[in-house]
Design an enzyme around this catalytic site. Structure first.
Site, PDB file in Angstrom:
ATOM      1  N   ASP A 191       0.888  -1.121  -0.106  1.00  0.00           N
ATOM      2  CA  ASP A 191      -0.061  -0.049   0.038  1.00  0.00           C
ATOM      3  C   ASP A 191       0.791   1.291  -0.115  1.00  0.00           C
ATOM      4  O   ASP A 191       0.269   2.190  -0.149  1.00  0.00           O
ATOM      5  CB  ASP A 191      -0.926   0.219   1.126  1.00  0.00           C
ATOM      6  N   ASP A 412      -7.934  -7.804   8.744  1.00  0.00           N
ATOM      7  CA  ASP A 412      -7.559  -6.524   8.304  1.00  0.00           C
ATOM      8  C   ASP A 412      -7.686  -5.281   9.001  1.00  0.00           C
ATOM      9  O   ASP A 412      -7.071  -4.416   8.865  1.00  0.00           O
ATOM     10  CB  ASP A 412      -8.499  -6.084   6.851  1.00  0.00           C
TER      11      ASP A 412
END
Length: 674
Positions: A191, A412
């Site tokens: 990311d 997550d």
């Protein structure tokens, strides 16, 4: 504080210096890891030379710490669900170094050296073993979300700690000669760089940007020094970077960061997409075609003009852009398939018959999320393709492997505020009751009762197993050899034949009649695994045109034993896709359309030098080409020439020029080149 350059130049050379002996494994956690189910240990040998695809012909490390969680969940579930859980308990997953304490080990699991010792113990004689590792602790980590915020601030002191206490500490361990016989595959900073492409207006991302660039470059160089580390940079997923105005800047950013390293393009083996995400590998019932009065399929609310519907689309798109930016054509792609299966009772089984565009897309797509931006513990997701090397069927994607970077069953992010000392915060995208502005006001679709990011989330794992696609027992790869395998190798395949059709090769063979243990075969091209088959035939696609290859076949059994290779046969491919040969000259050039839409298209020209090289090459552009968006070259007066970095091609070298243009795409074919 010293600059990154000063710190790199001042660091001792570690690529060839092997200072430490292997540390003894003394904890109970290490003992459990070493007992993982891939077979007996082997003695350390000389480090192997680097290979193009580290996954080809190799086993992968099974993390018994994760496997123990799966087995315990299976015991609690019982019945057919428990059986399905056990069926995937020996799949390989990545080991995450998500903070400095993970290097030595913490409450979340054993340290890096313990895992590496276990990998050495799992390695089978004569078979390479891949150890999958995630580098994930940049200063200012996760600058646009909150659930995976890290421990290091986006500041000089954070970068100092990242380089010395995190990257250098990891490299010191990887550099131990006890581990030189492993192929270490590193997923580098999920990311991070993608956030700089799409979230540059976010103040926290602006603050983090220089540290992301410096940190990724530093990690790539230090990992490259080790010698047996293969680094793959995280490249988000189709629903994040697939739009052309995101994809092109992403490729340029990747090229800039890699170009800033001391090793340059040699510092990376490839890119990994879909890390910890659930974008499908393919959308089997959807193509970006004209839907009539409703417009193109890409115009549906779910896709919002993004033509990359799935990860097969995105990896193929990204590969073309990367090569156009100067990356070598050998660059490989990985796709994280740990949670993108979308099976179960809600999976569509056929294309919709609706005449309304949005209804048609919603009834046809296998991705069941409310919105493609929903990323946190998505409800309805399932296990995807099992980890496997060189998966066939996606030649344009240049896949090295399907991998499970995100261990299934690890959260997550927390669905509510949870105090912690890891820097992780509550992100409303993980709250199932939240209508998110980032999702156009839709609910997040996140599962309830989720723990902190990275913690075991058993109800999520049960859902992933239930919704697996391919279903458990129907697809994927052999989970690995038994703990005490039969050491007798299968018989060698016989009677191998190979026939070329353009850039594809059809291979067939037969096995010895006394060989009843064979469960599958691997086809090797020039000694590297190219595809697998459960029958006695296979097709290898995506080969270079007009090239001679040596084809061999090996057999394997359920215990993971592999036969010797068959007698080799040679085969020469034809022109690309069976089409006309390129125009002869100092170089050859072939045009192809990579994407098209109403009123425009995207194309590329691949230029290849002849035996004498092509200094100052020039290609006659496709007729009528007019564009202001061209990369990898220069267009002037109907002629394409190289940019500064690719104007002179060495003998046999290739380069790619890409562009976006208005009008109707020309026919694919050769162009004049001199």
């Amino acid at each position: 504080m010293r600059s990154a350059w000063e710190r790199r130049k001042g660091a001792p050379e570690r690529g060839r210096q092997r200072r430490r002996g292997r540390a003894a494994a003394t904890t109970a956690a290490v003992a459990a890891l070493v007992a993982a189910p891939l077979g007996a240990a082997t003695s350390a040998g000389a480090a192997e030379p680097r290979v193009d695809n580290p996954f080809a012909g190799a086993d992968q490390y099974v993390n018994s710490y994760w496997s123990d969680n799966v087995e315990a969940a299976a015991d609690r579930a019982g019945g057919s669900l428990g059986d399905s859980m056990r069926a995937v308990a020996n799949e390989p997953t990545s080991v995450w170094m998500d903070r400095i304490s993970a290097i030595e080990g913490n409450a979340d699991g054993p340290g890096l050296r313990a895992h590496l010792d276990a990998a050495v113990a799992q390695k089978r004689a004569g078979t390479p073993l891949v150890f999958n590792l995630v580098i994930y602790d940049l200063p200012g980590r996760d600058c646009y979300a909150l659930a995976s915020n890290g421990e290091l601030p986006a500041a000089d002191e954070g970068m100092q700690r990242y380089e010395t206490e995190y990257i250098d500490a990891i490299v010191d361990i990887l550099d131990d000669p006890a581990y030189e016989d492993l192929r270490i595959v590193a997923t580098v900073e999920p990311d991070s760089l993608p956030n700089l492409v799409t979230n540059s207006s976010e103040p926290l991302c602006q603050q983090a940007a220089p540290y992301y660039r410096e940190g990724v470059a530093y990690a790539l160089d230090r990992l490259h020094d080790v010698g047996n580390v293969y680094s793959y940079i995280d490249a988000a997923h189709a629903g994040w970077l697939g739009w052309p105005n995101n994809a092109q800047p992403a490729a340029q950013l990747f090229a800039e960061v890699v170009g800033s390293t001391e090793a340059g393009f040699d510092s990376v083996a490839g890119f990994v997409t879909n890390t910890a995400n659930s974008t499908p590998l393919t959308e089997p019932f959807l193509e970006d075609e004209n839907f009539g009065s409703g417009g193109f399929v890409r115009q549906a609310e779910f896709y919002q003009w993004n033509t990359d519907f799935d990860e097969a689309d995105w990896t193929a798109h990204l590969y073309d852009l990367l090569v156009a930016e100067g990356f070598p054509s050998s660059i490989g792609m990985l796709i994280d398939t740990s949670r993108n299966g979308w099976g179960g009772p809600d999976r569509p089984s056929a294309e919709s018959t609706s005449t309304d565009l949005n209804t048609y897309v919603d009834e046809s797509r296998v991705d069941r999320r409310n919105h493609r931006g929903a990323w946190c513990n998505p409800s309805g997701a399932g296990l995807g393709e099992r980890p496997q090397a060189t998966p066939s069927g996606y030649p344009d994607s240049h896949l090295d492997a399907f991998v499970w970077v995100k261990p299934p069953g690890e959260s997550d992010g927390a669905s509510e505020e949870i105090d912690n000392d890891q820097g992780k915060k509550f992100d409303r995208m993980c709250d199932p009751t939240f209508n998110s502005p980032k999702l156009d006001g839709l609910l997040t679709g996140a599962l309830p009762d989720a723990p902190l990011a990275g913690q075991w989330f058993e109800s999520q794992f049960a859902m992933l197993v239930t919704n697996a696609y391919p279903p458990i027992g129907d697809g994927g790869t052999d989970p690995g050899p038994d703990p005490d395998p039969d050491t007798t190798a299968p018989s060698v395949p016989q009677g191998v034949t190979a026939t070329a059709d353009g850039t594809s090769v059809s291979v067939s063979w037969s096995a010895s009649t006394d060989d009843t243990r064979v469960t599958g075969y691997s086809v090797l091209v020039d000694g590297e695994a190219a595809t697998t088959s459960s029958t006695t035939s296979a097709t290898v696609t995506g080969l270079d045109p007009k090239t001679t290859y040596e084809i061999t076949v090996t057999a394997r059994d359920a215990a993971g034993n592999t036969s010797a290779a068959s007698e080799p046969v040679s085969v020469t491919t034809g022109a690309d896709d069976g089409g006309p040969d390129p125009v002869e000259g100092a170089c050859t050039a072939v045009y192809s359309t990579t994407n098209s839409w109403s009123g425009g298209y995207q194309g590329q020209v691949v230029v290849t030098a002849g035996d004498d090289g092509a200094p100052g090459w020039a290609v006659t552009a496709p007729a009528g080409l007019s564009t202001t968006n061209l990369w990898g070259g220069v267009l002037s007066g109907g002629t394409i020439t190289g940019a500064a970095w690719n104007a002179d091609l060495a003998p046999g070298a290739s380069t790619t020029v890409g562009f976006v243009a208005n009008g109707t795409a020309p026919a694919d074919g050769p162009l004049a080149c001199d």
